[in-house]
Design a protein around this motif. Sequence first.
Motif, PDB file in Angstrom:
ATOM      1  N   VAL A 146      52.093  43.591  38.026  1.00 37.95           N
ATOM      2  CA  VAL A 146      51.041  44.680  37.666  1.00 37.95           C
ATOM      3  C   VAL A 146      51.129  45.373  36.481  1.00 37.95           C
ATOM      4  N   ASP A 195      41.500  48.700  33.324  1.00 33.96           N
ATOM      5  CA  ASP A 195      40.342  48.620  34.243  1.00 33.96           C
ATOM      6  C   ASP A 195      40.345  47.430  35.438  1.00 33.96           C
ATOM      7  N   ARG A 196      40.740  46.326  34.483  1.00 32.20           N
ATOM      8  CA  ARG A 196      40.621  45.001  35.284  1.00 32.20           C
ATOM      9  C   ARG A 196      41.629  45.270  36.454  1.00 32.20           C
ATOM     10  N   VAL A 197      42.838  45.760  36.181  1.00 34.54           N
ATOM     11  CA  VAL A 197      43.825  45.685  37.341  1.00 34.54           C
ATOM     12  C   VAL A 197      43.368  46.668  38.265  1.00 34.54           C
ATOM     13  N   ALA A 198      42.730  47.700  38.083  1.00 30.93           N
ATOM     14  CA  ALA A 198      42.153  48.704  38.967  1.00 30.93           C
ATOM     15  C   ALA A 198      41.194  48.233  39.930  1.00 30.93           C
ATOM     16  N   LEU A 199      40.409  47.311  39.441  1.00 28.38           N
ATOM     17  CA  LEU A 199      39.255  46.831  40.151  1.00 28.38           C
ATOM     18  C   LEU A 199      39.538  45.462  40.658  1.00 28.38           C
ATOM     19  N   LEU A 200      40.938  45.264  40.745  1.00 29.76           N
ATOM     20  CA  LEU A 200      41.403  44.204  41.540  1.00 29.76           C
ATOM     21  C   LEU A 200      41.905  44.915  42.867  1.00 29.76           C
ATOM     22  N   GLY A 201      42.056  46.101  42.744  1.00 32.66           N
ATOM     23  CA  GLY A 201      42.604  46.831  44.151  1.00 32.66           C
ATOM     24  C   GLY A 201      43.745  47.647  43.766  1.00 32.66           C
ATOM     25  N   TYR A 202      44.642  47.656  42.673  1.00 36.26           N
ATOM     26  CA  TYR A 202      45.842  48.391  42.333  1.00 36.26           C
ATOM     27  C   TYR A 202      45.471  49.953  42.003  1.00 36.26           C
ATOM     28  N   ARG A 203      46.467  50.677  42.397  1.00 35.84           N
ATOM     29  CA  ARG A 203      46.211  51.960  42.237  1.00 35.84           C
ATOM     30  C   ARG A 203      47.032  52.064  40.953  1.00 35.84           C
ATOM     31  N   TRP A 259      39.588  51.668  43.299  1.00 33.69           N
ATOM     32  CA  TRP A 259      40.582  50.704  43.755  1.00 33.69           C
ATOM     33  C   TRP A 259      40.321  50.339  45.121  1.00 33.69           C
ATOM     34  N   ALA A 285      37.840  48.078  45.871  1.00 36.04           N
ATOM     35  CA  ALA A 285      38.047  46.520  45.737  1.00 36.04           C
ATOM     36  C   ALA A 285      38.698  46.168  46.935  1.00 36.04           C
ATOM     37  N   ARG A 286      39.712  46.967  47.401  1.00 40.03           N
ATOM     38  CA  ARG A 286      40.349  46.553  48.732  1.00 40.03           C
ATOM     39  C   ARG A 286      39.553  46.504  49.918  1.00 40.03           C
ATOM     40  N   PHE A 295      33.532  41.237  35.046  1.00 39.21           N
ATOM     41  CA  PHE A 295      32.859  42.098  34.334  1.00 39.21           C
ATOM     42  C   PHE A 295      32.146  41.314  33.250  1.00 39.21           C
ATOM     43  N   PHE A 314      43.811  38.708  31.441  1.00 39.23           N
ATOM     44  CA  PHE A 314      45.071  39.105  30.859  1.00 39.23           C
ATOM     45  C   PHE A 314      45.651  38.347  30.027  1.00 39.23           C
ATOM     46  N   LEU A 339      47.663  37.966  39.977  1.00 40.85           N
ATOM     47  CA  LEU A 339      47.367  39.542  40.179  1.00 40.85           C
ATOM     48  C   LEU A 339      46.349  39.580  41.302  1.00 40.85           C
ATOM     49  N   GLN A 386      48.011  38.461  45.012  1.00 40.40           N
ATOM     50  CA  GLN A 386      49.247  39.161  45.756  1.00 40.40           C
ATOM     51  C   GLN A 386      48.892  40.453  46.597  1.00 40.40           C
ATOM     52  N   LYS A 391      48.201  44.087  47.256  1.00 41.71           N
ATOM     53  CA  LYS A 391      48.096  45.074  46.322  1.00 41.71           C
ATOM     54  C   LYS A 391      48.854  46.309  46.751  1.00 41.71           C
ATOM     55  N   THR A 443      40.899  37.794  45.544  1.00 40.70           N
ATOM     56  CA  THR A 443      41.007  39.364  46.206  1.00 40.70           C
ATOM     57  C   THR A 443      40.503  39.112  47.856  1.00 40.70           C
TER      58      THR A 443
END
Lengths: 339, 386, 243
Positions: free
Chosen positions: A212, A221-229, C76, C79-80, C87, C93, C104, C107, C109, C156
């Motif tokens: 992460v 932003d992409r990381v956040a919208l995958l569900g990560y804080r 976030w 998303a969960r 986008f 990435f 990513l 896995q 979150k 996800t």
Amino acid sequence: MATEQPILTPGADAPPRRGLRLQSRRVVELVGLGLLVVAPVVLGDSFAIDRLGRYLLLAAFAMTVDVVWGYGGMFTFGHAAFFGGAAYVVAILTTQQNGVLPLPLWPAVAIGVVAAAALAWAIGAFTFSGRFALRGVEFAVVTLAVSFLLERLMNAGGSVTGGQNGILFDVRLEIGPLDLQRRLPFYMLAAVILVAAYFGLRRFVTARTGLVNLGIREDEDRVALLGYRVPAVKRGVLVLSAALAGFVGSLYYVHEGIVSPAAVGVDASTLVLLWVVLGGRGTLIGPVVGAVLLNMLTASLSGMLLGTWLVVVGVVLVAVILFFPSGLFGFLSGPEGRR
Amino acid sequence: MRLRRMVTMAVALAVALAACGGGAAEETDPISIGIIADLTGPFTTYGTSLDRSARLAINEVNEDGGIDGRQVEVITEDIQTDVAATVDKARQLVESDEVDLVMGPIGSDANDAAAQAVVEDNGALLFYTETYEGGKCLPTYFSFGAVPAQQIRPFIPVLQEEFGPRVLLFGADYVWPRRSFEIAKPIIEENGGEVVGEIYLPLVAEDFTELVSAVRDTQPDYMFSLYPAAFAPALQALDDAGLLEGLGQGNIFVGDPDLPGVIDLAQGMYTTLPYFTAIDTPEATEFLEAFQAEFGEDAIPSGGEGVGAYVAVHLYRQAVEQAGTTEAEAVAEAMVGQTFDGPTGTVEVMPSHHLKQTIHMVRAEGDGYVLVDSFADQDPEEDCEL
Amino acid sequence: MTSSAVLELRGISTMFGGYKALDRVDFTVDRGEVRGLIGSNGAGKSTLLNVVVGRVEPDAGSVIFLGTDIRTVPDWRRARLGIALKFQVSSVFERLSIEENMRLGAQPKERGGDSNLDLVDDVLDLVGLGPKRKRVAAELGHGERQWLEIGMVLLTGPKLLLLDEPTSGMTLGESHHTAELIDRLRSSDRVEAMVVVEHDIDFIRLVSDRVTVLHRGRVLASGEVDEVQADPTVRDAYLGRLQ
């Protein structure tokens, strides 16, 4: 963290290659370990061994910067605040006479580590979360300011921080009856710490949170919208890095015998960035080599070329960056190097 | 390609390691002196002068047959005005190069570090030659620069007579000015003077409004200063506020190299230090000529360490010859009581390991200093029983 | 209240500066539906999607996902809960491998969260990037990047999948592949509804059941593709006669 399992599986569909396929990183690690073991024998001179031990602790410091910057994309301009700040806490706790003080070395180190972690937590909370969420350049500025202000604070701390003169340590690096303060015993302590830190950080960067962290470097932003804080992850990485830096820094300065304001200042924070850039960001090994080589170069040149050594070091740096733009070990910074 | 790169790097690393370990043991015949001096960084002027003064004396000693017939070798290490480098180089000189004596450094923070590394950790000899706050009391540590009491005691009566009894103490916020003023206050009072104010500013300040207010509010007859970094801007601020004119100036730190930066604002200012180029005795002139013949006509032995390092070497020679050995503690014992007729007067090593010496007083006039008086045999008054 | 709506936007308005990006928009997507969303540039399509995922906070109106008002739920957590967005400008990435990109998405979150790591291989095959799994994402072409991102967000485990211009930069052949992909997702039991934003009306016709037309922040028309295409106000908007 101990329950995190590395999640990258060996390649299933990699194209076939001729001959034995050695993983670059494994080779470098083996060579590095070999050098660590062989060095005391090659060097012979106990002062040189002691000095190399010092460089190994600086190398560990460089790794903590790499985790935050090279892997996490957070440009940290003030990491000396953790490295030297913890040392100051240890110095104060082991020299002040006041009630329960002075403390013995290791409890003081533990508190120093907690202090560094707390400082990182506060910086993270301030710059990553809420209304003042800052990124990129702005985080760098905050860390720069912290380092700068901390140096000023240590300078102005009167009898508590020793002001400009700093604090002389009267504790030694000891574990029970073992005196690890200087020479070969110190070198062995430093080597063990470096190797443990290296493998620990390697596990971290290949595990869940480490991945992460890498993603955050590319696109928050992409990381956040995958569900990560994202703010919490960034803060967590910063805290981990700061705690390790504080631990290593405490031992480093006890070995030095003195901690003074320069230990937490901008010069020290900038110097470590140079080692990381030279060695290769996002590789862990690169910063280790960068730290050791550059310190070696400076020490030997400043003895041989009085006055002009600075210029020579500058030239060497420019030359390295020209031929290795991603650092000496830049080739380890891709997915191949992460395995 | 990658493999080649890695092998190259491994080889380079091994070579670097080997080169680093090349500290061969010194021969036992010559005596070796290690100098830790700031040759780069903010203290370059003073570090360079320290190195030069020491080498001048060492050359003289060698030409005179050496110490007990043994030639003296010198190793100078640049400590880069950096405490970490000081620790590293001090340890290197003692542990790897195995020098018989370490001389230096300049800054008092570096001094603390060097004393720890040389004296406490290794029991070796350290000669500190810079003006400082005093207070160091260690078995194999000696100080040859001036300490506050000897600069201040003969100074105050003159300042008082010249300017008046009301004095404002102005210092940078660290140990040297603070301790100096602690020592100054009773001396001022004994002389019937009055300390009307005491103000400390950060070593490198940009804003001097506090100073200006202090002068304005307390209306001193003279200002007694120990503000080594940004003195010119401080004086400028007072001048801008119209307070500089008529305000007497006394200080214990503005040596010859620092004077040009403040001379315009410091006409009539008095300074006391162990050495100035303005000292025109035959011995001092001879010393300066030898110094400049060796290092160039612009070379100046600066401030406390100008002669400190020079006399230190000669005193060392005497002590080693008396002790019959270079062993640190024996030499330290033999050092106490040694006297030497230096370029600026007779000096004597006191039991406190500090130097009784002549302190000279100058006044800034025109574009330089003019010698006003010399005070021989000034006791360092250090409380140190070893 | 059981409803077949997966997503409901009611009276959503949002202003950027003095400019009304969305004006009292009502928008409902039912279970099992693939909804097209079209409109000229600046119509507010991406803004609408951003409101759904929580990147943009509306000034008025409510966002209801599976019967729950998620106005106060941060991005976030949405998303969960099961909202995923590809986008508009494809964001993968760059310096990570394709496999790492997928992981990513798959896995957990947080410690102890759900994992879809066992599905990575399947999704790699689904989007056709299996053979390239060790390659770095920066090496991919435009079309492949879109698929990578789609695969990543699929992992996800979303209930509502939002695709913002999934065929931008694609060749005709690649677009068809994408259409097939959407079809296969529609028939899977995990994704409950999709919204596809596109300029290409033919592509929309291929993949969507119904389509909504946005113009200057307002819903101009909504319904079956043929109906909407025949609507004179829609034609006028596209030909520039409407202000």
